[in-house]
Motif scaffolding. Sequence first.
Motif, PDB file in Angstrom:
ATOM      1  N   ILE A  37      47.910  53.413 -24.169  1.00 24.10           N
ATOM      2  CA  ILE A  37      49.367  53.655 -24.212  1.00 24.10           C
ATOM      3  C   ILE A  37      49.969  53.172 -25.522  1.00 24.10           C
ATOM      4  O   ILE A  37      50.871  53.793 -26.074  1.00 24.10           O
ATOM      5  CB  ILE A  37      50.071  52.994 -23.000  1.00 24.10           C
ATOM      6  N   LYS A  38      49.410  52.104 -26.066  1.00 23.76           N
ATOM      7  CA  LYS A  38      49.989  51.558 -27.294  1.00 23.76           C
ATOM      8  C   LYS A  38      49.815  52.549 -28.438  1.00 23.76           C
ATOM      9  O   LYS A  38      50.735  52.803 -29.210  1.00 23.76           O
ATOM     10  CB  LYS A  38      49.274  50.244 -27.600  1.00 23.76           C
TER      11      LYS A  38
ATOM     12  N   HIS B  72      56.186  62.601  -8.479  1.00 19.44           N
ATOM     13  CA  HIS B  72      55.161  62.365  -9.500  1.00 19.44           C
ATOM     14  C   HIS B  72      55.763  62.536 -10.888  1.00 19.44           C
ATOM     15  O   HIS B  72      55.484  61.761 -11.802  1.00 19.44           O
ATOM     16  CB  HIS B  72      53.996  63.320  -9.305  1.00 19.44           C
ATOM     17  N   HIS B  73      56.588  63.571 -11.031  1.00 21.55           N
ATOM     18  CA  HIS B  73      57.173  63.856 -12.344  1.00 21.55           C
ATOM     19  C   HIS B  73      58.024  62.677 -12.808  1.00 21.55           C
ATOM     20  O   HIS B  73      57.910  62.220 -13.948  1.00 21.55           O
ATOM     21  CB  HIS B  73      58.009  65.133 -12.243  1.00 21.55           C
ATOM     22  N   ASN B  74      58.855  62.167 -11.899  1.00 22.21           N
ATOM     23  CA  ASN B  74      59.700  61.026 -12.272  1.00 22.21           C
ATOM     24  C   ASN B  74      58.873  59.811 -12.630  1.00 22.21           C
ATOM     25  O   ASN B  74      59.172  59.092 -13.577  1.00 22.21           O
ATOM     26  CB  ASN B  74      60.643  60.647 -11.122  1.00 22.21           C
ATOM     27  N   LEU B  75      57.813  59.594 -11.855  1.00 24.98           N
ATOM     28  CA  LEU B  75      56.960  58.424 -12.098  1.00 24.98           C
ATOM     29  C   LEU B  75      56.333  58.535 -13.486  1.00 24.98           C
ATOM     30  O   LEU B  75      56.350  57.591 -14.286  1.00 24.98           O
ATOM     31  CB  LEU B  75      55.874  58.347 -11.021  1.00 24.98           C
ATOM     32  N   LEU B  76      55.798  59.732 -13.779  1.00 31.54           N
ATOM     33  CA  LEU B  76      55.097  59.921 -15.056  1.00 31.54           C
ATOM     34  C   LEU B  76      56.080  59.779 -16.217  1.00 31.54           C
ATOM     35  O   LEU B  76      55.817  59.036 -17.176  1.00 31.54           O
ATOM     36  CB  LEU B  76      54.465  61.319 -15.067  1.00 31.54           C
ATOM     37  N   THR B  77      57.230  60.450 -16.088  1.00 32.56           N
ATOM     38  CA  THR B  77      58.216  60.385 -17.180  1.00 32.56           C
ATOM     39  C   THR B  77      58.614  58.939 -17.431  1.00 32.56           C
ATOM     40  O   THR B  77      58.644  58.476 -18.567  1.00 32.56           O
ATOM     41  CB  THR B  77      59.463  61.203 -16.805  1.00 32.56           C
ATOM     42  N   ASN B  78      58.890  58.225 -16.346  1.00 35.33           N
ATOM     43  CA  ASN B  78      59.330  56.844 -16.525  1.00 35.33           C
ATOM     44  C   ASN B  78      58.228  55.999 -17.154  1.00 35.33           C
ATOM     45  O   ASN B  78      58.495  55.201 -18.058  1.00 35.33           O
ATOM     46  CB  ASN B  78      59.734  56.239 -15.179  1.00 35.33           C
ATOM     47  N   LYS B  79      56.990  56.197 -16.720  1.00 35.47           N
ATOM     48  CA  LYS B  79      55.922  55.359 -17.250  1.00 35.47           C
ATOM     49  C   LYS B  79      55.710  55.604 -18.745  1.00 35.47           C
ATOM     50  O   LYS B  79      55.381  54.685 -19.479  1.00 35.47           O
ATOM     51  CB  LYS B  79      54.611  55.581 -16.489  1.00 35.47           C
ATOM     52  N   LEU B  80      55.916  56.858 -19.185  1.00 40.98           N
ATOM     53  CA  LEU B  80      55.743  57.118 -20.619  1.00 40.98           C
ATOM     54  C   LEU B  80      56.922  56.577 -21.424  1.00 40.98           C
ATOM     55  O   LEU B  80      56.818  56.374 -22.622  1.00 40.98           O
ATOM     56  CB  LEU B  80      55.551  58.613 -20.874  1.00 40.98           C
TER      57      LEU B  80
ATOM     58  N   PHE C 292      53.500  47.028 -20.021  1.00 44.04           N
ATOM     59  CA  PHE C 292      52.058  47.243 -19.891  1.00 44.04           C
ATOM     60  C   PHE C 292      51.273  45.970 -20.188  1.00 44.04           C
ATOM     61  O   PHE C 292      50.147  45.818 -19.753  1.00 44.04           O
ATOM     62  CB  PHE C 292      51.603  48.380 -20.809  1.00 44.04           C
ATOM     63  N   ASP C 293      51.881  45.075 -20.970  1.00 47.90           N
ATOM     64  CA  ASP C 293      51.175  43.825 -21.250  1.00 47.90           C
ATOM     65  C   ASP C 293      51.191  42.891 -20.058  1.00 47.90           C
ATOM     66  O   ASP C 293      50.323  42.048 -19.924  1.00 47.90           O
ATOM     67  CB  ASP C 293      51.823  43.108 -22.445  1.00 47.90           C
TER      68      ASP C 293
ATOM     69  N   VAL D 215      41.172  54.147 -31.024  1.00 50.70           N
ATOM     70  CA  VAL D 215      41.237  54.684 -29.654  1.00 50.70           C
ATOM     71  C   VAL D 215      41.111  56.189 -29.709  1.00 50.70           C
ATOM     72  O   VAL D 215      41.864  56.848 -30.423  1.00 50.70           O
ATOM     73  CB  VAL D 215      42.567  54.299 -28.979  1.00 50.70           C
ATOM     74  N   LEU D 216      40.155  56.739 -28.959  1.00 52.71           N
ATOM     75  CA  LEU D 216      40.035  58.196 -28.857  1.00 52.71           C
ATOM     76  C   LEU D 216      40.241  58.578 -27.401  1.00 52.71           C
ATOM     77  O   LEU D 216      39.965  57.791 -26.508  1.00 52.71           O
ATOM     78  CB  LEU D 216      38.651  58.664 -29.311  1.00 52.71           C
ATOM     79  N   PHE D 217      40.730  59.807 -27.180  1.00 51.34           N
ATOM     80  CA  PHE D 217      40.934  60.263 -25.811  1.00 51.34           C
ATOM     81  C   PHE D 217      39.897  61.329 -25.498  1.00 51.34           C
ATOM     82  O   PHE D 217      39.404  61.994 -26.395  1.00 51.34           O
ATOM     83  CB  PHE D 217      42.343  60.832 -25.656  1.00 51.34           C
ATOM     84  N   SER D 218      39.583  61.490 -24.214  1.00 51.09           N
ATOM     85  CA  SER D 218      38.580  62.516 -23.921  1.00 51.09           C
ATOM     86  C   SER D 218      39.247  63.875 -24.118  1.00 51.09           C
ATOM     87  O   SER D 218      40.371  64.098 -23.678  1.00 51.09           O
ATOM     88  CB  SER D 218      38.052  62.363 -22.501  1.00 51.09           C
ATOM     89  N   GLY D 219      38.536  64.745 -24.762  1.00 49.83           N
ATOM     90  CA  GLY D 219      39.104  66.044 -25.117  1.00 49.83           C
ATOM     91  C   GLY D 219      38.398  66.481 -26.393  1.00 49.83           C
ATOM     92  O   GLY D 219      37.444  65.840 -26.828  1.00 49.83           O
ATOM     93  N   THR D 220      38.865  67.550 -26.990  1.00 53.01           N
ATOM     94  CA  THR D 220      38.172  67.988 -28.203  1.00 53.01           C
ATOM     95  C   THR D 220      38.575  67.086 -29.366  1.00 53.01           C
ATOM     96  O   THR D 220      39.594  66.399 -29.320  1.00 53.01           O
ATOM     97  CB  THR D 220      38.565  69.428 -28.574  1.00 53.01           C
ATOM     98  N   LEU D 221      37.767  67.151 -30.423  1.00 50.15           N
ATOM     99  CA  LEU D 221      38.069  66.375 -31.624  1.00 50.15           C
ATOM    100  C   LEU D 221      39.392  66.871 -32.209  1.00 50.15           C
ATOM    101  O   LEU D 221      40.231  66.094 -32.645  1.00 50.15           O
ATOM    102  CB  LEU D 221      36.935  66.571 -32.636  1.00 50.15           C
ATOM    103  N   ARG D 222      39.576  68.175 -32.163  1.00 51.21           N
ATOM    104  CA  ARG D 222      40.792  68.806 -32.677  1.00 51.21           C
ATOM    105  C   ARG D 222      42.027  68.196 -32.001  1.00 51.21           C
ATOM    106  O   ARG D 222      43.003  67.842 -32.630  1.00 51.21           O
ATOM    107  CB  ARG D 222      40.681  70.306 -32.371  1.00 51.21           C
ATOM    108  N   MET D 223      41.921  68.067 -30.634  1.00 43.34           N
ATOM    109  CA  MET D 223      43.057  67.506 -29.903  1.00 43.34           C
ATOM    110  C   MET D 223      43.300  66.047 -30.296  1.00 43.34           C
ATOM    111  O   MET D 223      44.422  65.582 -30.346  1.00 43.34           O
ATOM    112  CB  MET D 223      42.795  67.615 -28.398  1.00 43.34           C
ATOM    113  N   ASN D 224      42.217  65.336 -30.598  1.00 42.24           N
ATOM    114  CA  ASN D 224      42.373  63.937 -30.967  1.00 42.24           C
ATOM    115  C   ASN D 224      43.048  63.768 -32.331  1.00 42.24           C
ATOM    116  O   ASN D 224      43.649  62.739 -32.604  1.00 42.24           O
ATOM    117  CB  ASN D 224      41.007  63.250 -30.992  1.00 42.24           C
TER     118      ASN D 224
END
Length: 1546
Positions: free
Chosen positions: A516-517, A1063-1071, A1078-1079, A1392-1401
């Motif tokens: 997240i950071k 779910h949408h509200n939860l996700l939006t708020n968490k981002l 988060f710490d 930090v890398l995320f799972s997905g294509t290299l392009r997306m990263n």
Amino acid sequence: MERLCGQKLPFWVANQTLHTDRPDLPECFQLSVLSWLPCIYLWIVCPVYLFYLKKNNRGYIMMSIKNRVKTVIGLLLWIVCWTDVFYTFHELRHGHSQPPIYFVTPLVLGMTMLLATFLIQFERLRGVQSSGVLFIFWFLCVLCAIVPFRSKILQVSSQSEVSDKLRFTTFYFYFSLVVCELILCCFNERPPLFSSVVTDPNPCPEATAGFLSRMTFWWFTSMAIKGYKMPLETKDLWSLNERDSSKVTVPKLFREWEKEQVKANSQHSQPSQAVYSKPPASTTNHVAGEGGGGESNPEEVEVLLSSQKAAPRQPSFLRALIKAFGPYFLIGSGFKLLQDMITFVNPQLLRMLISFTKQKGVPDWWGYTLAFLMFFAAFLQTLMLHHHFQYCFVTGMNVRTAVIGAIYRKALVITNAAKRSSTVGEIVNLMSVDAQRFMDLITFLNMLWSAPLQIMLALYFLCQYLGASVLAGVAVMIMLIPFNAVIAMKTRAYQVEQMQYKDSRIKLMNEILNGIKVLKLYAWENSFKEKVLAIRQKELNVLRKTAYLGALSTMAWTSAPFLVSLTTFAVYVTVDENNVLDAEKAFVSLSLFNILRFPLNMLPQVISSIVQASVSLKRIQGFLSHDELDPNSVERKNTATDFSVTVVNGKFTWAKEDPPVLHSINVMVPQGSLLAVVGHVGCGKSSLISALLGEMEKVEGEVSIRGSVAYVPQQAWIQNATLRDNILFGKPYNEQKYRCVLETCALTPDLEVLPGGDLTEIGEKGINLSGGQRQRVSLARALYSDTDIYLLDDPLSAVDAHVAKHIFDKLIGPEGVLKGKTRILVTHGISFLPQVDNIMVMVEGRVSEMGSYQELLKQNGAFAEFLRNYSLEDIIEEEEASEDLIEDEELYPEDALSNHTDMVDNEPVINEAKRNFIRQISIISAEGENLRSRSVRKHSCSQRKHSEPQEKKKPQEVEKLIQAETSETGRVKTKVYLEYAKAVGPLLSVVICFLYGCQSAAAIGANIWLSQWTNDASTNQTQENVNMRVGVYAALGIAQGILVMISSFTLAMGNISAARKLHHNLLTNKLHTPQSFFDTTPIGRIINRFSKDIYVIDEALPATVLMFLGTFFVSLSTLLVIVSTTPIFAVVIVPLALIYIFVQRFYVATSRQLKRLESVSRSPIYSHFSETITGSSVIRAYGRHNSFVLMSDLKVDENQKSYYPGIVSNRWLGVRIEFIGNCIVLFAALFAVIGKDNLSPGLVGLSVSYALQVTMSLNWLVRMTSDLESNIVAVERVKEYSETKTEAPWEVEDKKPPAEWPIEGNVDFRGYSVRYREGLDLVLKNLSLSVKGGEKIGIVGRTGAGKSSMTLCLFRLLEAAGGEITIDEVKIAEIGLHDLRSKLTIIPQEPVLFSGTLRMNLDPFEKYSDEEVWKALDHSHLHKFVSNHPAKLELECSEGGENLSVGQRQLVCLARALLRKTRILILDEATAAIDLETDDLIQSTIRTQFEDCTVFTIAHRLNTIMDYTRVLVLDKGQIAEFDTPTNLMSKKGIFYGMAKDAGLTQ
């Protein structure tokens, strides 16, 4: 009867009894049947009961006053009865001869009273506190005596005087005494002497409960009240009953299982067969080798034999289960049989009631009797049903306990070969899934015979009423079965699909929260939010399909009874003109069809769960039949000899069928010597240790070990317990010895770092210790156990060179603590070999040579070769280690020892897991360095040492950091329900309720129409309107079906839209949540909201709401129907409703908390088990087998302790709620009888048949309310996390900076201060500095000086506490966060890398063209790597970028920075993870590519910043020095000191 009663006393007079308003039974009937009934009962039961009492002795009870009174009354009753006999004789002498009945009855009664008195005393001697047998006897006596009681009074009132004074008096004496006995029988005796009840702190009241209390589960009430007053805790739970505990159930099953195994083995008669078949578990495991036919090849012999005789019979686990738990279960089956019979009494009574309302001029008491009989039958049925369930559930619980116990015990003794055939996960599944399946099946197992029985009985009665037309209805029922089956299949397929989406969504969320950071720093939240929502959309689509299917099956289930009755009635009326549908036929059939519903629905379920359970049975049976280790393969005599370990001519293998691993091993280890075992990888060193422990199959030879053994495995095995418990391992604590052990194993410095010292809880598999620390704990355990022989399997490889040296010198070596003990050390470290007594060299499973260091060097054999190979590597390693050490000690002089162990641990996987764990238990220092100190996990222990506040910090701050998760207790607030309704949509919620109302109305309409139709029969207008009657009935019914379907659809749609919104509200708020959240919150807790709680909202909650609305409206419509037919019923509703709500409140509060306690206590069973399996060899080596079994049993019992009251709470509720239902039946029938003159038979049938159904729906209503309460909590929890405080807006429209901002890249800090969170100290105090565009600034300072905080402030991850920062004259505090963050670039410390294509990263928003991406890759030196890969830019990165090396990941982060190419670059230099080569690449790229940018570098290696424009030295959050590097060097200040430490100046 004439013989007995004589001519004057007829046995039965119809006019006296049935057809009169004041009925009375003839005297003969009273004297014979009524008097004999109780006697016959007692004499029949007595032999069985006496036999039972002889078997079960609970110790005798002291004579109490109550007991004496009972006995005296019993004797008085005997005297009263015999007075009658003597009086009859007396009359005989005076010539009044009486009929024989006057002799027989008092005689029989007198004998029976004597028997009862004898039983009272016998029960006291056998410790029975409350007797059911006698209670029923006295109850029958009172019941039968009520009739003569009334008739004698009637006689007296009709005649002027009493004719038979003596008998009149004795009868009333008799009656009052029997009533006294009945009352006394309701109370309990005191507990028997010498009973074990006393010792228990919190015994289960069931053991001492009286008969009535047991029948109605009254004994549970105390817990219900306690749970209502305040949430239950573990200490409030009752102890388990003795018979349900592990120590009773497991041995019971084991005895039967062993008998089965012996039986299976004894069937092979030929001796040779016995030699080569699977050896029985009890005898030695190695018969084959020693048996007579050892010469001929065993495989061939086996083949020959098997052709002679069929394969040996497998021991049957099922039979063992049946023998162990069958008898108890059969009692439950008996109850079920009775209940099935009684079920069919009520439809018969209903028929009589309807026919009673038709007839005119019948005495009213008939109707009242019928009403009370209905009530009584229903009440009996309730009691039977719940006792059946109680027996079944308890059996299920016992089976689960026993199966878990059996699997656990077996897992500790199976051979390694067997262990390899099933993974740990599989074995844990046996315990969790398969044992659970048994438990679920046993509850409904009786349905297997009961359902067909009920179906047959129902069909039999239906045929009597409606003849063959019933078959039409049955056909419809049978047709619905495949329909439901298809739906179930489809639903299952959808569930699997949905699980996959759910898993991928949780995986992505996990990555987002872990990184997240980085997302915040790069302003990438939106791109990831889209990804999550895309998966979520697919998930909801599948859910929607499932909901459609669900609506169909709900429709089938609701309309089934209606369709059946429709077809049956239609066929019945049309087949033959003479068939008239009257009220009796219609409503009795309806109630029978309702009975049919349950077994028809249950049968398929029971069969499918039997299939599942049989699979489970096979798996468990297979596991329990595995071979066991032979305890006698290693001799353990304690005779004094010079050699403490001897192996003569040993040949060992891991599994019988495998080739041997060790050949012709001959070893003699003298008492007290140190033997080193060396050899190349895979030459059998560890196998030798295993062989000495008896873990391997011994093919031939002898092994003997003198004395106790301690074992240190290669992979340290750490329990999930405190550090101290791990070291003590069951031995008593001795302070001095313990301190000495810690000192020797170099663990003291580590304890200072761990948050709780040696009482720190170690995570599963030792996750919060580094590899080296784990190994040292393992060594400490061996040392503390203080045994005669130490087997050390390469303990020094996991720790670092200098630590290894310390441990060898202090512990293992000739001067160590263990000198004088026998030690066998497997090692790769050559440096220690000169100091050992003997060296044994192994090559390919044989001992190639043995002797002291000097001798072996002379021989110039395998050992010398080994030395030459290894010494080169070893010398290099040692030099590196010592260099590192020097550097280290300059940086961190305090505990070079402990921190160094962490360097070894560079496997990213472990680090990742470890980091998460540490994050969850982390104590992030109040000094703001937390973000850094966590990410520099590599030097974890040491860096903390420097932030001084850490030392002084008090433990309470530790707790405060991570707030305990609050679990809601008590009632759920109405607000939450409203929140959910709002999420569904207020209008939609109203519509749904309206639709449910309509469907109930349609159902009632159909039934009212039916009752009108049946009234045609009495007015003889049947034929004219048959078609109309059938048509309207069908229309109403089909309308109901369609409405059900529509309402289920709408409900499902509403639920899904609610799930989407939540779910949408939860996700939006968490981002949007600030980083500080988060710490301080463990990731697990946030993930839990996204997985568990969203799952509940998606799946569990809709199902519960559906059932809740369904049952609620059924119950409501029942009450409406009864009230509309008999309005007086409304009077009764109020008190019943009050009782109902009262019971429901008690139940819900208690059962909710019991469920929580049960689920909390369940997981320790499984985690303890998987831990045991991995460490079984260690447990066996230390001989701790039994105490681990005990630990497991305790955990299972702890779990059952909360499960058992949970079962009983359901029974308790059931009995009480069904009692209310039975009262409704009673009153409906009573009022129907009262108002019979103005009620048509159709309406009576309608109201009573509705009342008969209500019990079930009332019961379900409470269950559903309770489930609804426990599930709606999820909404509350999600809501709580969707409303946490958010950070500043991402974009502020009126303050948007120009698109090309920042052009220059000037950065100004003006009086800037910042703190991490409210209430903490300032991290940066009053900074003021200004940086011109294009300058390169190096930031240095000791750990905790606030270097990282400066960068975080630029990105506004930390908001200012005072002052401001401007970039190119724009105040960064005023613009949107994304506008700011997208204009800065950072190369973070941790790639930090995320799972997905290299392009997306590199470019998640797809802003850049492919050429630009390739160009960035080229500059970041990744071009070659990526272009050589077949997938090019579409290269899939796994989670966390595991499939790239750490250096490559760092370069990917550099490529990201090159792509963004903003005017300001922040470089947080990596510390330990990165190799020098990559570091140089990055530095050179930055110098060339970011020439004209402003660069801030947080430096750890000073040589990187020596050529920067200026260097900023921070100290405790303030600017200490700020100037060019050369000026600072000449000032001889802090910077100079640091440079000198790093060896950059002399």
